[in-house]
Scaffold this active site. Structure first.
Site, PDB file in Angstrom:
ATOM      1  N   LYS A 170       1.088   4.249  -3.262  1.00 17.35           N
ATOM      2  CA  LYS A 170       0.780   5.424  -2.536  1.00 17.35           C
ATOM      3  C   LYS A 170       2.132   7.094  -2.842  1.00 17.35           C
ATOM      4  CE  LYS A 170      -3.570   4.834  -1.748  1.00 17.35           C
ATOM      5  NZ  LYS A 170      -4.886   5.226  -2.661  1.00 17.35           N
ATOM      6  N   TYR A 223       0.656  -1.491  -0.116  1.00 16.25           N
ATOM      7  CA  TYR A 223       0.288  -0.274   0.250  1.00 16.25           C
ATOM      8  C   TYR A 223       1.348   1.380  -0.293  1.00 16.25           C
ATOM      9  CZ  TYR A 223      -4.327   3.403   1.173  1.00 16.25           C
ATOM     10  OH  TYR A 223      -4.639   3.892   1.743  1.00 16.25           O
TER      11      TYR A 223
END
Length: 256
Positions: free
Chosen positions: A168, A164
């Site tokens: 990002k 994740y």
């Protein structure tokens, strides 16, 4: 020239926003905030038909035109076909909000290749697919707004979220590159980086975990989806016409 018969009946003075992940959480709040700001909304969602239709009803209650489109943004062909369908229905798109995202959290030693790839495919490659599909339209109309939903995790990292965080952080790099490439055409590209926000995900956390998060935040509370949506709406507005390549944290001071 007569407009295509497939165009949705709407007030043509209103701009069009396409919001991925637009039917739930921050995406839903963003769809509603943009509707209130004068946009008609194309809501892109992954699979929850009921949530999508509920969101459309809420948008229409604000006086905006809206339609939902099911799409796996990680699939290049689906993304291109969906953008074409939105343009056929609404006409030119002025704002793109990339909010579609998934998590597959686990410690690094347990993370599979599929865990890693699936998150990057949706969170990062999905945003790329949508930006690329809309970029020619933005250039042609000499203007537009792109807002990407990053995360403070992309700035600081987080245990159990290597995939994740990587997605990002990549989204932040994509934002800055697109901003430089399209700035001369009047197109802005910015990112927001939310911290701990009250969503369906955080609602499932134990109270002790939420309390521990709140203790780390200088403002001593979680943020709301509406607070994130208001910043996105600003970046999509004419008031932000000279803001591009920025990453705005919405985290109560967590990462300052």
């Amino acid at each position: 020239m007569a407009e295509a018969a497939s165009l949705i009946e709407r007030d043509r003075s209103r701009r069009v926003a396409l919001v991925t992940g637009g039917s739930r959480g921050i995406g839903r709040a963003t769809s509603l905030a943009l509707a209130k700001a004068g946009y008609d909304i194309a809501v892109i969602y992954a699979g929850n038909d009921e949530a999508a239709q509920e969101c459309i009803s809420l948008i229409e209650a604000e006086g905006a035109a809206a339609k939902a489109y099911k799409c796996n943004v990680a699939d290049e062909d689906e993304a291109k076909a969906t953008v074409k369908a939105v343009q056929d229905d609404f006409g030119p798109v002025w704002a793109l909000v990339n909010d579609a995202g998934i998590t597959r959290d686990t410690l690094l030693a347990r993370m599979t290749d599929d865990d890693f790839s699936a998150v990057l495919d949706v969170n990062l490659k999905g945003a790329f697919h949508m930006i690329r599909a809309l970029s020619r339209g933005f250039v042609r109309q000499k203007g537009g707004r792109i807002v990407n939903l990053a995360s403070v995790v992309g700035l600081s990292g987080n245990i159990g979220q290597a995939n994740y965080a990587a997605s990002k952080a990549g989204l932040i790099g994509l934002t800055k590159s697109v901003a430089k490439e399209l700035a001369g055409r009047g197109v802005t590209c910015n990112a927001v980086a939310p911290g701990f926000i009250e969503t369906d995900m955080t609602a499932k956390l134990p109270e002790k975990t939420v309390a521990a998060y709140e203790a780390e935040i200088p403002m001593k509370r979680l943020g709301t989806a509406e607070e994130v949506a208001q910043v996105v709406a600003f970046l999509a507005s004419d008031a932000a016409s000279y803001v591009t390549g920025e990453v705005i944290r919405i985290d109560g001071g967590l990462c300052m």
